[in-house]
Scaffold this motif. Structure first.
Motif, PDB file in Angstrom:
ATOM      1  N   MET A   1       0.859  -1.175   0.000  1.00 36.88           N
ATOM      2  CA  MET A   1       0.000   0.000   0.000  1.00 36.88           C
ATOM      3  C   MET A   1       0.903   1.235   0.000  1.00 36.88           C
ATOM      4  SD  MET A   1      -3.246  -1.034   0.129  1.00 36.88           S
ATOM      5  CE  MET A   1      -4.152   0.388   0.685  1.00 36.88           C
ATOM      6  N   LEU A   2       0.340   2.317  -0.482  1.00 34.32           N
ATOM      7  CA  LEU A   2       1.065   3.572  -0.568  1.00 34.32           C
ATOM      8  C   LEU A   2       0.430   4.580   0.383  1.00 34.32           C
ATOM      9  CD1 LEU A   2       3.034   5.590  -1.901  1.00 34.32           C
ATOM     10  CD2 LEU A   2       1.363   5.859  -3.739  1.00 34.32           C
ATOM     11  N   HIS A   3       1.221   5.094   1.314  1.00 31.89           N
ATOM     12  CA  HIS A   3       0.760   6.128   2.235  1.00 31.89           C
ATOM     13  C   HIS A   3       1.107   7.467   1.601  1.00 31.89           C
ATOM     14  CE1 HIS A   3       0.802   7.944   6.546  1.00 31.89           C
ATOM     15  NE2 HIS A   3      -0.358   8.114   5.950  1.00 31.89           N
ATOM     16  N   ARG A   4       0.093   8.187   1.111  1.00 32.75           N
ATOM     17  CA  ARG A   4       0.317   9.426   0.361  1.00 32.75           C
ATOM     18  C   ARG A   4       0.631  10.560   1.325  1.00 32.75           C
ATOM     19  NH1 ARG A   4      -1.812   9.262  -5.182  1.00 32.75           N
ATOM     20  NH2 ARG A   4      -1.688  11.516  -5.150  1.00 32.75           N
ATOM     21  N   THR A   5       1.877  10.988   1.327  1.00 36.02           N
ATOM     22  CA  THR A   5       2.289  12.027   2.275  1.00 36.02           C
ATOM     23  C   THR A   5       3.121  13.140   1.651  1.00 36.02           C
ATOM     24  OG1 THR A   5       4.246  10.738   2.844  1.00 36.02           O
ATOM     25  CG2 THR A   5       2.313  10.434   4.246  1.00 36.02           C
ATOM     26  N   THR A   6       3.566  13.003   0.406  1.00 41.31           N
ATOM     27  CA  THR A   6       4.550  13.948  -0.102  1.00 41.31           C
ATOM     28  C   THR A   6       4.066  14.897  -1.195  1.00 41.31           C
ATOM     29  OG1 THR A   6       5.388  12.292  -1.649  1.00 41.31           O
ATOM     30  CG2 THR A   6       6.478  12.438   0.482  1.00 41.31           C
ATOM     31  N   LYS A   7       3.014  14.562  -1.914  1.00 43.61           N
ATOM     32  CA  LYS A   7       2.558  15.436  -2.998  1.00 43.61           C
ATOM     33  C   LYS A   7       1.836  16.660  -2.444  1.00 43.61           C
ATOM     34  CE  LYS A   7       0.974  13.789  -6.894  1.00 43.61           C
ATOM     35  NZ  LYS A   7       0.136  13.057  -7.863  1.00 43.61           N
ATOM     36  N   LYS A   8       2.059  17.804  -3.088  1.00 40.83           N
ATOM     37  CA  LYS A   8       1.379  19.030  -2.680  1.00 40.83           C
ATOM     38  C   LYS A   8      -0.027  19.056  -3.272  1.00 40.83           C
ATOM     39  CE  LYS A   8       5.560  21.627  -2.031  1.00 40.83           C
ATOM     40  NZ  LYS A   8       6.316  22.819  -2.228  1.00 40.83           N
ATOM     41  N   ASN A   9      -0.956  19.680  -2.553  1.00 42.66           N
ATOM     42  CA  ASN A   9      -2.349  19.803  -2.998  1.00 42.66           C
ATOM     43  C   ASN A   9      -2.929  18.448  -3.397  1.00 42.66           C
ATOM     44  OD1 ASN A   9      -2.215  22.646  -2.694  1.00 42.66           O
ATOM     45  ND2 ASN A   9      -1.174  22.769  -4.668  1.00 42.66           N
ATOM     46  N   ASP A  10      -2.745  17.464  -2.555  1.00 41.65           N
ATOM     47  CA  ASP A  10      -3.127  16.085  -2.855  1.00 41.65           C
ATOM     48  C   ASP A  10      -4.429  15.733  -2.142  1.00 41.65           C
ATOM     49  OD1 ASP A  10      -3.221  13.379  -3.409  1.00 41.65           O
ATOM     50  OD2 ASP A  10      -1.402  12.882  -2.308  1.00 41.65           O
ATOM     51  N   GLU A  11      -5.493  15.440  -2.914  1.00 41.78           N
ATOM     52  CA  GLU A  11      -6.758  15.060  -2.287  1.00 41.78           C
ATOM     53  C   GLU A  11      -6.636  13.735  -1.530  1.00 41.78           C
ATOM     54  OE1 GLU A  11      -9.890  14.572  -5.145  1.00 41.78           O
ATOM     55  OE2 GLU A  11      -8.656  13.325  -6.430  1.00 41.78           O
ATOM     56  N   ASN A  12      -5.572  12.987  -1.802  1.00 45.77           N
ATOM     57  CA  ASN A  12      -5.326  11.721  -1.103  1.00 45.77           C
ATOM     58  C   ASN A  12      -4.345  11.878   0.063  1.00 45.77           C
ATOM     59  OD1 ASN A  12      -6.872   9.800  -2.720  1.00 45.77           O
ATOM     60  ND2 ASN A  12      -5.439  10.323  -4.345  1.00 45.77           N
ATOM     61  N   HIS A  13      -4.000  13.114   0.425  1.00 40.74           N
ATOM     62  CA  HIS A  13      -2.992  13.314   1.473  1.00 40.74           C
ATOM     63  C   HIS A  13      -3.355  12.566   2.751  1.00 40.74           C
ATOM     64  CE1 HIS A  13       0.325  15.135   3.573  1.00 40.74           C
ATOM     65  NE2 HIS A  13      -0.503  15.355   4.590  1.00 40.74           N
ATOM     66  N   ASP A  14      -2.383  11.844   3.256  1.00 39.04           N
ATOM     67  CA  ASP A  14      -2.457  11.039   4.479  1.00 39.04           C
ATOM     68  C   ASP A  14      -3.380   9.826   4.364  1.00 39.04           C
ATOM     69  OD1 ASP A  14      -1.263  10.572   6.943  1.00 39.04           O
ATOM     70  OD2 ASP A  14      -2.982  11.375   8.026  1.00 39.04           O
ATOM     71  N   LYS A  15      -3.890   9.540   3.170  1.00 42.56           N
ATOM     72  CA  LYS A  15      -4.661   8.324   2.937  1.00 42.56           C
ATOM     73  C   LYS A  15      -3.714   7.218   2.484  1.00 42.56           C
ATOM     74  CE  LYS A  15      -9.021   9.976   3.022  1.00 42.56           C
ATOM     75  NZ  LYS A  15      -9.902   9.707   4.113  1.00 42.56           N
ATOM     76  N   TRP A  16      -4.127   5.989   2.687  1.00 44.56           N
ATOM     77  CA  TRP A  16      -3.446   4.821   2.152  1.00 44.56           C
ATOM     78  C   TRP A  16      -4.219   4.407   0.899  1.00 44.56           C
ATOM     79  CZ3 TRP A  16       0.908   2.382   4.137  1.00 44.56           C
ATOM     80  CH2 TRP A  16       1.362   2.855   5.372  1.00 44.56           C
ATOM     81  N   ILE A  17      -3.504   4.236  -0.176  1.00 43.92           N
ATOM     82  CA  ILE A  17      -4.136   3.848  -1.434  1.00 43.92           C
ATOM     83  C   ILE A  17      -3.277   2.776  -2.099  1.00 43.92           C
ATOM     84  CG2 ILE A  17      -5.225   6.110  -1.743  1.00 43.92           C
ATOM     85  CD1 ILE A  17      -3.093   6.700  -3.880  1.00 43.92           C
ATOM     86  N   GLY A  18      -3.857   2.135  -3.075  1.00 42.52           N
ATOM     87  CA  GLY A  18      -3.077   1.216  -3.894  1.00 42.52           C
ATOM     88  C   GLY A  18      -2.217   2.014  -4.862  1.00 42.52           C
ATOM     89  N   ILE A  19      -1.290   1.348  -5.484  1.00 40.14           N
ATOM     90  CA  ILE A  19      -0.464   2.031  -6.475  1.00 40.14           C
ATOM     91  C   ILE A  19      -1.222   2.108  -7.793  1.00 40.14           C
ATOM     92  CG2 ILE A  19       1.723   1.479  -5.392  1.00 40.14           C
ATOM     93  CD1 ILE A  19       1.946  -0.830  -7.423  1.00 40.14           C
ATOM     94  N   GLY A  20      -0.890   3.094  -8.591  1.00 42.28           N
ATOM     95  CA  GLY A  20      -1.542   3.241  -9.878  1.00 42.28           C
ATOM     96  C   GLY A  20      -1.562   4.680 -10.320  1.00 42.28           C
TER      97      GLY A  20
ATOM     98  N   THR B   1      11.672   0.283  -4.644  1.00 40.86           N
ATOM     99  CA  THR B   1      12.406   1.544  -4.570  1.00 40.86           C
ATOM    100  C   THR B   1      11.536   2.596  -3.877  1.00 40.86           C
ATOM    101  OG1 THR B   1      11.577   2.204  -6.744  1.00 40.86           O
ATOM    102  CG2 THR B   1      13.694   1.052  -6.690  1.00 40.86           C
ATOM    103  N   ASP B   2      12.132   3.726  -3.561  1.00 38.12           N
ATOM    104  CA  ASP B   2      11.376   4.818  -2.962  1.00 38.12           C
ATOM    105  C   ASP B   2      10.355   5.349  -3.966  1.00 38.12           C
ATOM    106  OD1 ASP B   2      12.753   4.686  -0.571  1.00 38.12           O
ATOM    107  OD2 ASP B   2      14.242   6.179  -1.182  1.00 38.12           O
ATOM    108  N   CYS B   3       9.246   5.833  -3.451  1.00 43.12           N
ATOM    109  CA  CYS B   3       8.185   6.393  -4.282  1.00 43.12           C
ATOM    110  C   CYS B   3       8.072   7.883  -3.991  1.00 43.12           C
ATOM    111  CB  CYS B   3       6.861   5.685  -3.976  1.00 43.12           C
ATOM    112  SG  CYS B   3       5.472   6.304  -4.939  1.00 43.12           S
ATOM    113  N   LYS B   4       8.015   8.690  -5.040  1.00 44.14           N
ATOM    114  CA  LYS B   4       7.947  10.142  -4.850  1.00 44.14           C
ATOM    115  C   LYS B   4       6.602  10.616  -4.310  1.00 44.14           C
ATOM    116  CE  LYS B   4       6.713  10.950  -9.646  1.00 44.14           C
ATOM    117  NZ  LYS B   4       7.099  11.447 -10.934  1.00 44.14           N
ATOM    118  N   GLU B   5       5.595   9.735  -4.281  1.00 47.04           N
ATOM    119  CA  GLU B   5       4.267  10.125  -3.832  1.00 47.04           C
ATOM    120  C   GLU B   5       3.995   9.804  -2.366  1.00 47.04           C
ATOM    121  OE1 GLU B   5       1.282   8.727  -6.521  1.00 47.04           O
ATOM    122  OE2 GLU B   5       2.397   9.416  -8.271  1.00 47.04           O
ATOM    123  N   GLY B   6       4.910   9.089  -1.727  1.00 52.94           N
ATOM    124  CA  GLY B   6       4.718   8.730  -0.333  1.00 52.94           C
ATOM    125  C   GLY B   6       5.540   7.507   0.030  1.00 52.94           C
TER     126      GLY B   6
END
Length: 138
Positions: free
Chosen positions: A1-20, A79-84
């Motif tokens: 799972m991907l924990h979205r924490t790094t993108k600016k203005n992200d409607e998914n900020h701090d949510k866990w989502i699948g990759i895609g 590898t590291d993901c730029k989105e979280g």
């Protein structure tokens, strides 16, 4: 799972989502799947299964469609993901994460190995207000 924490203005900020992600010009769903998995995780899928399609309806966005795949065979090193932050989550813990309400529905279907499905999720003001599985309200 991907924990979205790094993108600016992200409607998914701090949510866990699948990759895609979104399709690029002339991509099929499978092309998009393989590219997004590689870009976001560094992994190459060896085998995968098309499990369902989700239609997202929202009062503030055009309709979106998500193709759901699962895979048990891949190669490479994460590898590291730029989105979280990427993290392997035990299946029995996934629905305890900070997820969108609709995501809980399709993740539960995937976990329970439901046959191929079509899920429609209707959101208003960011809240899930209705859902339909294979055309029937749930």
């Amino acid at each position: 799972m991907l924990h979205r924490t790094t993108k600016k203005n992200d409607e998914n900020h701090d949510k866990w989502i699948g990759i895609g992600g979104h399709f690029e010009f002339q991509e099929s769903p499978e092309d998009c799947l393989l590219r997004e998995v590689k870009e976001e995780t560094g992994l190459n899928l060896i085998d995968y299964e098309f499990r369902g399609i989700v239609t997202f309806i929202s009062d503030d966005h055009p309709a979106e469609y998500m193709h759901l795949y699962t895979s048990k065979k891949f190669e490479g090193t994460v590898t590291d993901c730029k989105e979280g932050q990427l993290e392997w989550i035990p299946i029995n813990k996934i629905c305890t994460l900070n997820l969108w309400e609709g995501d809980k529905i399709f993740l539960d279907l995937l976990i329970k190995k439901a046959p191929f499905f079509s899920l429609k999720l209707v959101y208003k003001n960011g809240l899930l207000i209705d859902s339909f599985l294979d055309g029937k309200q749930i």
